[in-house]
Scaffold this motif. Sequence first.
Motif, PDB file in Angstrom:
ATOM      1  N   HIS A 176       0.815  -0.793   0.097  1.00 26.36           N
ATOM      2  CA  HIS A 176       0.269   0.201  -0.093  1.00 26.36           C
ATOM      3  C   HIS A 176       0.559   1.683  -0.090  1.00 26.36           C
ATOM      4  O   HIS A 176       0.466   2.310  -0.413  1.00 26.36           O
ATOM      5  N   GLN A 177       2.014   1.547   0.716  1.00 24.15           N
ATOM      6  CA  GLN A 177       2.863   2.748   0.301  1.00 24.15           C
ATOM      7  C   GLN A 177       3.774   3.049  -0.966  1.00 24.15           C
ATOM      8  O   GLN A 177       3.807   3.569  -1.127  1.00 24.15           O
ATOM      9  N   TRP A 178       3.207   1.423  -1.483  1.00 25.92           N
ATOM     10  CA  TRP A 178       3.679   1.845  -3.034  1.00 25.92           C
ATOM     11  C   TRP A 178       2.746   1.748  -3.512  1.00 25.92           C
ATOM     12  O   TRP A 178       3.360   2.620  -4.978  1.00 25.92           O
ATOM     13  N   HIS A 179       2.022   2.264  -3.535  1.00 26.79           N
ATOM     14  CA  HIS A 179       0.563   2.520  -4.458  1.00 26.79           C
ATOM     15  C   HIS A 179       0.802   3.593  -4.901  1.00 26.79           C
ATOM     16  O   HIS A 179       1.323   4.867  -4.838  1.00 26.79           O
ATOM     17  N   ARG A 180       0.810   3.654  -6.790  1.00 24.87           N
ATOM     18  CA  ARG A 180       1.071   3.938  -7.666  1.00 24.87           C
ATOM     19  C   ARG A 180       2.382   4.928  -7.505  1.00 24.87           C
ATOM     20  O   ARG A 180       2.325   6.571  -7.901  1.00 24.87           O
ATOM     21  N   THR A 181       3.685   4.793  -7.587  1.00 29.84           N
ATOM     22  CA  THR A 181       5.109   5.150  -6.954  1.00 29.84           C
ATOM     23  C   THR A 181       6.020   4.958  -7.786  1.00 29.84           C
ATOM     24  O   THR A 181       7.019   5.799  -8.065  1.00 29.84           O
ATOM     25  N   GLY A 182       5.546   3.651  -8.504  1.00 32.84           N
ATOM     26  CA  GLY A 182       7.240   3.280  -9.411  1.00 32.84           C
ATOM     27  C   GLY A 182       7.441   2.290  -8.326  1.00 32.84           C
ATOM     28  O   GLY A 182       8.772   1.666  -9.787  1.00 32.84           O
ATOM     29  N   GLU A 183       8.020   1.854  -7.640  1.00 38.10           N
ATOM     30  CA  GLU A 183       8.882   2.041  -7.135  1.00 38.10           C
ATOM     31  C   GLU A 183       8.623   0.445  -6.722  1.00 38.10           C
ATOM     32  O   GLU A 183       9.935  -0.457  -6.687  1.00 38.10           O
ATOM     33  N   ALA A 184       7.669  -0.118  -7.050  1.00 37.62           N
ATOM     34  CA  ALA A 184       7.907  -1.567  -6.792  1.00 37.62           C
ATOM     35  C   ALA A 184       5.667  -1.956  -7.470  1.00 37.62           C
ATOM     36  O   ALA A 184       5.462  -1.318  -7.382  1.00 37.62           O
ATOM     37  N   SER A 185       6.046  -3.327  -7.908  1.00 38.54           N
ATOM     38  CA  SER A 185       5.073  -3.470  -8.379  1.00 38.54           C
ATOM     39  C   SER A 185       5.068  -5.092  -7.699  1.00 38.54           C
ATOM     40  O   SER A 185       5.602  -6.280  -7.403  1.00 38.54           O
ATOM     41  N   VAL A 186       3.413  -4.912  -7.262  1.00 39.97           N
ATOM     42  CA  VAL A 186       3.073  -5.929  -6.473  1.00 39.97           C
ATOM     43  C   VAL A 186       1.783  -6.802  -6.714  1.00 39.97           C
ATOM     44  O   VAL A 186       0.651  -6.124  -7.107  1.00 39.97           O
ATOM     45  N   LYS A 187       1.471  -7.865  -7.126  1.00 35.36           N
ATOM     46  CA  LYS A 187       0.353  -8.921  -7.255  1.00 35.36           C
ATOM     47  C   LYS A 187      -0.044 -10.374  -6.246  1.00 35.36           C
ATOM     48  O   LYS A 187       1.178 -10.429  -5.883  1.00 35.36           O
ATOM     49  N   VAL A 188      -1.160  -9.429  -5.829  1.00 35.01           N
ATOM     50  CA  VAL A 188      -1.634 -10.879  -5.075  1.00 35.01           C
ATOM     51  C   VAL A 188      -2.128 -12.430  -5.351  1.00 35.01           C
ATOM     52  O   VAL A 188      -3.509 -11.586  -6.468  1.00 35.01           O
ATOM     53  N   MET A 189      -1.667 -13.428  -5.293  1.00 32.51           N
ATOM     54  CA  MET A 189      -1.988 -14.261  -6.215  1.00 32.51           C
ATOM     55  C   MET A 189      -2.777 -15.163  -4.923  1.00 32.51           C
ATOM     56  O   MET A 189      -2.707 -14.892  -3.253  1.00 32.51           O
ATOM     57  N   PRO A 190      -3.673 -16.331  -4.935  1.00 31.30           N
ATOM     58  CA  PRO A 190      -4.332 -16.946  -3.427  1.00 31.30           C
ATOM     59  C   PRO A 190      -3.577 -17.456  -2.900  1.00 31.30           C
ATOM     60  O   PRO A 190      -3.901 -17.559  -1.348  1.00 31.30           O
ATOM     61  N   THR A 193      -8.729  -9.699 -11.639  1.00 30.27           N
ATOM     62  CA  THR A 193      -8.865 -11.005 -11.429  1.00 30.27           C
ATOM     63  C   THR A 193      -7.848 -10.792  -9.635  1.00 30.27           C
ATOM     64  O   THR A 193      -8.205 -11.837  -8.732  1.00 30.27           O
ATOM     65  N   PHE A 194      -6.594 -11.121  -9.623  1.00 34.83           N
ATOM     66  CA  PHE A 194      -5.945 -11.134  -8.940  1.00 34.83           C
ATOM     67  C   PHE A 194      -5.080  -9.670  -8.626  1.00 34.83           C
ATOM     68  O   PHE A 194      -4.830  -8.653  -9.409  1.00 34.83           O
ATOM     69  N   HIS A 195      -5.102  -9.067  -7.603  1.00 30.37           N
ATOM     70  CA  HIS A 195      -5.385  -7.815  -6.576  1.00 30.37           C
ATOM     71  C   HIS A 195      -4.339  -6.878  -6.543  1.00 30.37           C
ATOM     72  O   HIS A 195      -3.099  -7.982  -6.571  1.00 30.37           O
ATOM     73  N   VAL A 196      -3.690  -6.206  -7.493  1.00 31.86           N
ATOM     74  CA  VAL A 196      -2.550  -5.453  -7.512  1.00 31.86           C
ATOM     75  C   VAL A 196      -2.550  -4.346  -6.512  1.00 31.86           C
ATOM     76  O   VAL A 196      -3.230  -2.935  -7.117  1.00 31.86           O
ATOM     77  N   PRO A 197      -1.811  -4.266  -5.649  1.00 32.82           N
ATOM     78  CA  PRO A 197      -2.108  -3.148  -4.337  1.00 32.82           C
ATOM     79  C   PRO A 197      -1.212  -1.899  -5.002  1.00 32.82           C
ATOM     80  O   PRO A 197      -1.118  -0.994  -4.436  1.00 32.82           O
ATOM     81  N   THR A 198      -0.103  -2.340  -5.841  1.00 31.24           N
ATOM     82  CA  THR A 198       0.218  -0.782  -6.131  1.00 31.24           C
ATOM     83  C   THR A 198       0.244  -0.495  -7.595  1.00 31.24           C
ATOM     84  O   THR A 198      -0.323   1.098  -7.386  1.00 31.24           O
ATOM     85  N   GLY A 199      -0.929  -1.086  -8.049  1.00 30.97           N
ATOM     86  CA  GLY A 199      -1.490  -0.057  -8.947  1.00 30.97           C
ATOM     87  C   GLY A 199      -3.369   0.027  -9.316  1.00 30.97           C
ATOM     88  O   GLY A 199      -3.890   1.065  -9.373  1.00 30.97           O
ATOM     89  N   CYS A 200      -3.790  -1.391  -8.902  1.00 35.44           N
ATOM     90  CA  CYS A 200      -5.382  -1.315  -8.836  1.00 35.44           C
ATOM     91  C   CYS A 200      -5.892   0.135  -7.848  1.00 35.44           C
ATOM     92  O   CYS A 200      -5.490   0.444  -7.040  1.00 35.44           O
ATOM     93  N   ARG A 251     -10.509 -15.248  -7.009  1.00 34.54           N
ATOM     94  CA  ARG A 251      -9.703 -14.335  -7.860  1.00 34.54           C
ATOM     95  C   ARG A 251      -9.929 -13.143  -6.141  1.00 34.54           C
ATOM     96  O   ARG A 251     -10.081 -14.327  -4.797  1.00 34.54           O
ATOM     97  N   THR A 252      -8.432 -13.063  -6.158  1.00 34.47           N
ATOM     98  CA  THR A 252      -8.278 -11.856  -5.158  1.00 34.47           C
ATOM     99  C   THR A 252      -8.371 -10.279  -4.701  1.00 34.47           C
ATOM    100  O   THR A 252      -8.576  -9.670  -4.141  1.00 34.47           O
ATOM    101  N   CYS A 253      -8.819  -9.749  -6.626  1.00 33.49           N
ATOM    102  CA  CYS A 253      -9.053  -8.733  -6.274  1.00 33.49           C
ATOM    103  C   CYS A 253     -10.725  -8.677  -7.097  1.00 33.49           C
ATOM    104  O   CYS A 253     -11.439  -9.244  -7.257  1.00 33.49           O
ATOM    105  N   ILE A 254     -11.861  -8.234  -6.037  1.00 32.58           N
ATOM    106  CA  ILE A 254     -13.035  -7.551  -5.867  1.00 32.58           C
ATOM    107  C   ILE A 254     -13.417  -6.562  -6.488  1.00 32.58           C
ATOM    108  O   ILE A 254     -13.603  -6.048  -6.161  1.00 32.58           O
ATOM    109  N   THR A 255     -13.974  -6.385  -7.942  1.00 37.33           N
ATOM    110  CA  THR A 255     -14.427  -5.509  -8.387  1.00 37.33           C
ATOM    111  C   THR A 255     -15.776  -5.552  -9.179  1.00 37.33           C
ATOM    112  O   THR A 255     -15.990  -4.737  -9.791  1.00 37.33           O
ATOM    113  N   THR A 256     -16.754  -6.284  -8.334  1.00 36.45           N
ATOM    114  CA  THR A 256     -17.877  -6.469  -9.248  1.00 36.45           C
ATOM    115  C   THR A 256     -19.405  -6.193  -8.212  1.00 36.45           C
ATOM    116  O   THR A 256     -20.146  -6.726  -8.559  1.00 36.45           O
TER     117      THR A 256
END
Length: 172
Positions: free
Chosen positions: A39-53, A89-96, A163-168
């Motif tokens: 969450h600290q890297w959200h939209r900073t470009g410092e890292a890309s993080v993806k949450v899988m099951p 489908t899979f949450h990207v806390p650095t970008g979603c 899914r780990t990212c629920i946008t529905t």
Amino acid sequence: MKYLIPTLLLALGGGQAMASVDAQAFAALSPQQALEQSHQWHRTGEASVKVMPDAIHAEFTDGTKATVAIDDEFLLSIAPYEQVTHGCTFHVPTGCQGEMVNKAMMVEIKDTQTNEVVQSGMVKTQKDGFIDFWMPKNGHYKFTFTYQGKTASEVLSTDNESRTCITTMQLL
């Protein structure tokens, strides 16, 4: 262990040369700490993080990668919305990014197998518009959100194919 996140943040200040150290520090975090750091890297470009099951994967600017295993729990990142959403489908806390930022709403979570209410009360969306829920694996839960007289409900599962990212969940 409690000093890893501040250490990781200090290492980030050192530039790209420190990224491999960042990857090692990230890999040593618990899943909850890794999510918080993401969450600290959200939209900073410092890292890309993806949450899988089963794991949280990070890639740093120098190409180094780190993985934090998720063993006993399952992350559901939920972004209730009124008008705007994105497919995921899979949450990207650095970008979603969800529509509803810093909004308080009611949630009720019911285990569909036992009909037990496992959580009920006020929650607040984060700066990315999501609310994170760490749930037991291999369950089915009915989530109901209520916001200003509008409601959204959906049954979500927490198995290895979920899914780990629920946008529905549109509030109507």
